[in-house]
Design a protein around this motif. Structure first.
Motif: not given
Length: 156
Positions: A36-41, A43-44, A82, A85, A89, A130
């Motif tokens: 989740v944290l890697t995906a948020l990075e 996406l940012a 992405l 991540a 998952r 993060a």
């Protein structure tokens, strides 16, 4: 003499062997949190890339070419976290490397944001926290075992 199914072969199920192979594997919470944290990075990074492209095309930057090139570069860089991540998952062994590389690349960026000061200080702290958190989650023995990485695999 009847032969018992070995632990490596799936037992016959009423739906057939394909249904047994399609069952989702439960992953430890640490691995899910890292994903989740890697995906948020990612996406940012993608969001910042889209913003830079938009400013380069529709805005009035000092250098439209530089803004557009920066936007495309950030979009390309967003692909790494992405994809990592998604692999985390799904519990893919290969995904740990790209995820760790992403965290190692994030730390110098966080330092640069920190030295900039002002409003970037909060972004620097968030990014550094993060990155350290994800790296810690990915080297945790629970996560490495779930990905099939560890001393037990070295003996095989």
């Amino acid at each position: 003499m009847s032969k018992k199914p070995s632990p490596r072969t799936p037992a016959a199920s009423p739906e057939g062997p394909a249904a047994t192979a399609a069952e989702p594997r439960t992953l430890p919470g640490r691995l899910t949190a890292a994903a989740v944290l890697t995906a948020l990075e990612g996406l940012a990074l993608a969001g910042l890339g889209v913003y830079m492209l938009f400013v380069g095309i529709a805005g009035h930057p000092d250098s439209p070419q530089q803004a557009e090139t920066g936007g495309v570069t950030l979009l390309a860089l967003a692909a790494l976290p992405l994809i990592a991540a998604r692999g985390l998952r799904l519990g893919r062994r290969w995904s740990r490397g790209p995820a760790l590389i992403t965290q190692l690349m994030a730390l110098p960026v966080a330092w640069t944001l920190w030295t900039t000061g002002g409003a970037m200080t909060a972004a620097a702290v968030a990014l550094a926290l993060a990155a350290v958190a994800v790296a810690g989650l990915l080297v945790n023995p629970t996560a490495t075992e779930a990905l099939g990485i560890g001393p037990a695999d070295q003996a095989r």
